[in-house]
Write an enzyme that holds these catalytic residues in place. Structure first.
Site, PDB file in Angstrom:
ATOM      1  N   ASN A   1       0.891  -1.131   0.107  1.00  0.00           N
ATOM      2  CA  ASN A   1       0.008  -0.095   0.055  1.00  0.00           C
ATOM      3  C   ASN A   1       0.978   1.242   0.014  1.00  0.00           C
ATOM      4  OD1 ASN A   1      -2.267  -1.572   0.457  1.00  0.00           O
ATOM      5  ND2 ASN A   1      -2.240  -1.541   2.551  1.00  0.00           N
TER       6      ASN A   1
ATOM      7  N   GLY B   1       1.624  -1.244   3.601  1.00  0.00           N
ATOM      8  CA  GLY B   1       1.007  -2.571   3.381  1.00  0.00           C
ATOM      9  C   GLY B   1       1.577  -3.793   4.126  1.00  0.00           C
ATOM     10  N   LYS B   2       0.792  -4.558   4.862  1.00  0.00           N
ATOM     11  CA  LYS B   2       1.522  -5.709   5.760  1.00  0.00           C
ATOM     12  C   LYS B   2       2.245  -6.618   4.879  1.00  0.00           C
ATOM     13  CE  LYS B   2      -0.641  -7.174   9.073  1.00  0.00           C
ATOM     14  NZ  LYS B   2      -0.017  -6.173  10.226  1.00  0.00           N
TER      15      LYS B   2
ATOM     16  N   GLY C   1       4.441  -6.630  25.973  1.00  0.00           N
ATOM     17  CA  GLY C   1       5.421  -7.488  25.670  1.00  0.00           C
ATOM     18  C   GLY C   1       4.843  -8.666  24.589  1.00  0.00           C
TER      19      GLY C   1
ATOM     20  N   ASP D   1       5.265   5.762  16.757  1.00  0.00           N
ATOM     21  CA  ASP D   1       4.568   5.567  15.834  1.00  0.00           C
ATOM     22  C   ASP D   1       4.505   3.957  15.958  1.00  0.00           C
ATOM     23  OD1 ASP D   1       3.023   4.959  13.501  1.00  0.00           O
ATOM     24  OD2 ASP D   1       4.315   5.768  12.137  1.00  0.00           O
TER      25      ASP D   1
ATOM     26  N   ALA E   1       4.027  -0.112  12.144  1.00  0.00           N
ATOM     27  CA  ALA E   1       4.921  -1.291  11.421  1.00  0.00           C
ATOM     28  C   ALA E   1       5.315  -2.282  12.416  1.00  0.00           C
ATOM     29  CB  ALA E   1       5.835  -0.839  10.563  1.00  0.00           C
ATOM     30  N   ALA E   2       4.956  -2.115  13.683  1.00  0.00           N
ATOM     31  CA  ALA E   2       5.555  -2.749  14.829  1.00  0.00           C
ATOM     32  C   ALA E   2       5.212  -4.342  14.616  1.00  0.00           C
ATOM     33  CB  ALA E   2       5.029  -2.186  16.243  1.00  0.00           C
ATOM     34  N   GLY E   3       3.939  -4.599  14.569  1.00  0.00           N
ATOM     35  CA  GLY E   3       3.712  -6.038  14.092  1.00  0.00           C
ATOM     36  C   GLY E   3       4.232  -6.656  12.934  1.00  0.00           C
ATOM     37  N   ASP E   4       4.128  -5.779  11.792  1.00  0.00           N
ATOM     38  CA  ASP E   4       4.700  -6.559  10.614  1.00  0.00           C
ATOM     39  C   ASP E   4       6.379  -6.571  10.659  1.00  0.00           C
ATOM     40  OD1 ASP E   4       2.673  -6.211   9.233  1.00  0.00           O
ATOM     41  OD2 ASP E   4       2.730  -4.134   8.684  1.00  0.00           O
TER      42      ASP E   4
ATOM     43  N   GLY F   1       6.494   6.185  10.363  1.00  0.00           N
ATOM     44  CA  GLY F   1       6.209   5.886   9.063  1.00  0.00           C
ATOM     45  C   GLY F   1       6.493   4.196   9.404  1.00  0.00           C
TER      46      GLY F   1
ATOM     47  N   SER G   1      10.607   3.004   9.041  1.00  0.00           N
ATOM     48  CA  SER G   1      10.913   2.822  10.546  1.00  0.00           C
ATOM     49  C   SER G   1      11.650   1.286  10.924  1.00  0.00           C
ATOM     50  CB  SER G   1       9.656   3.032  11.460  1.00  0.00           C
ATOM     51  OG  SER G   1       8.864   1.625  11.237  1.00  0.00           O
TER      52      SER G   1
END
Length: 309
Positions: A12, A40-41, A229, A250, A253-256, A291, A295
């Site tokens: 994306n 985009g994931k 955690g 921000d 994008a932490a999970g990706d 971002g 990031s």
């Protein structure tokens, strides 16, 4: 050798607004800061895996405009194999609207656009790629039938799949033993289990991770809990992994970042507890910058961070 990671998923353009606080319904928040970013994931996870040290192949569909070509060039700069990324004429690329506040909390909405051109036929065209992968990463921003096709081909060739059940907008995909690793946050875990979960309740999170693993027959489940955690459950252990203390700005994008770096660490042969800690470090670093892909940390960043923690 670098582990071979194949990511099949979305790409994306993110339209991002940083605001002082997230608005309530009907509220207008002014003095925001706007920028565009690649996201985009699927693409985020591909970039995360590449920067963490994986040999990454990406299967995706971009729009047919000039911005899509710029996106493609950007993926290649990270060393990602884009032979299976198509440019789709006459259709807009995937887009996301992202709003986040000073604490890093965010709102996200997504228009799939060209991401829905990642059809089962496209998946079958990438069968040789799937068959030679050390890990395959999936999310839920491409058509349901395409993800099912990936799971069938991966099972046919005995290849492990990591499914990030996000966003949990379509529960028709029932994770089963064809999913080796299931990655969910507290909201996605609640959707799959039918029970609510508070992110700070690690005891209940551990129970839920164990229940999800046993129900689906997965090798492992990791339940990410943001600042609290994560917990993981496999056949040998259920354990909480504390978050690294950082100043979050921000969390987009932490999970990706977690998923991409986890796949690389597992592909390098690390045991699950060590791999989860590695992924947690990468994720922690990502929330300190604004971002999505901008990031995501490099392998040297992650290794240096772990040496200090």
């Amino acid at each position: 050798m670098k582990p071979k990671i194949t990511v099949i998923g979305s790409a994306n353009i993110d339209f991002v607004m940083q605001v002082g606080h997230l608005p309530a319904k009907g509220e207008t928040v002014v003095d925001g800061r706007f920028f565009q970013a690649f996201g985009g994931k699927g693409a985020n996870q591909a970039v995360a895996a590449a920067r963490a040290g994986g040999a990454v192949c990406f299967v995706a569909a971009l729009g047919g405009d000039l911005l899509a070509r710029t996106y493609l060039d950007n993926l290649r700069k990270d060393g990602i194999d884009t032979e299976q990324v198509t440019l789709e004429p006459g259709i807009a690329g995937g887009s996301a609207l992202v709003m986040f506040d000073q604490q890093g909390d965010n709102y996200l909405t997504v228009a799939p656009g060209s991401n829905y051109r990642v059809t089962p036929e496209r998946v079958h065209a990438a069968e040789d790629l799937i068959a030679s992968s050390d890990w395959i990463i999936l999310q839920q921003e491409i058509p349901l039938e395409s993800n099912r096709a990936v799971l069938e081909l991966a099972a046919k060739h005995g290849r492990p799949v990591m499914l990030n059940y996000a966003p949990a907008h379509d529960l028709r995909l029932k994770p089963d033993a064809s999913v080796h690793g299931l990655i969910v946050n507290e909201h996605e875990a609640a959707s799959l289990s039918g029970r609510s979960l508070a992110a700070e309740n690690q005891v209940e999170a551990a129970r839920m991770a164990t229940a999800l693993r046993e129900k689906g027959g997965h090798r492992f489940v990791v339940l990410t809990l943001g600042k609290a955690g994560s917990v993981f459950a496999d056949a040998f252990d259920t354990r909480a992994v504390p978050a690294f203390p950082v100043n979050a700005v921000d969390t987009t994008a932490a999970g990706d970042t977690f998923c991409g770096s986890l796949a690389v660490s597992l592909g390098e042969g690390r045991p699950l507890p060590e791999a989860v800690r590695f992924a947690s470090a990468a994720s922690a670093l990502s929330v300190t910058k604004v971002g999505a892909q901008s990031s995501i940390p490099t392998r040297s960043d992650i290794d240096a961070f772990l040496l200090l923690h």
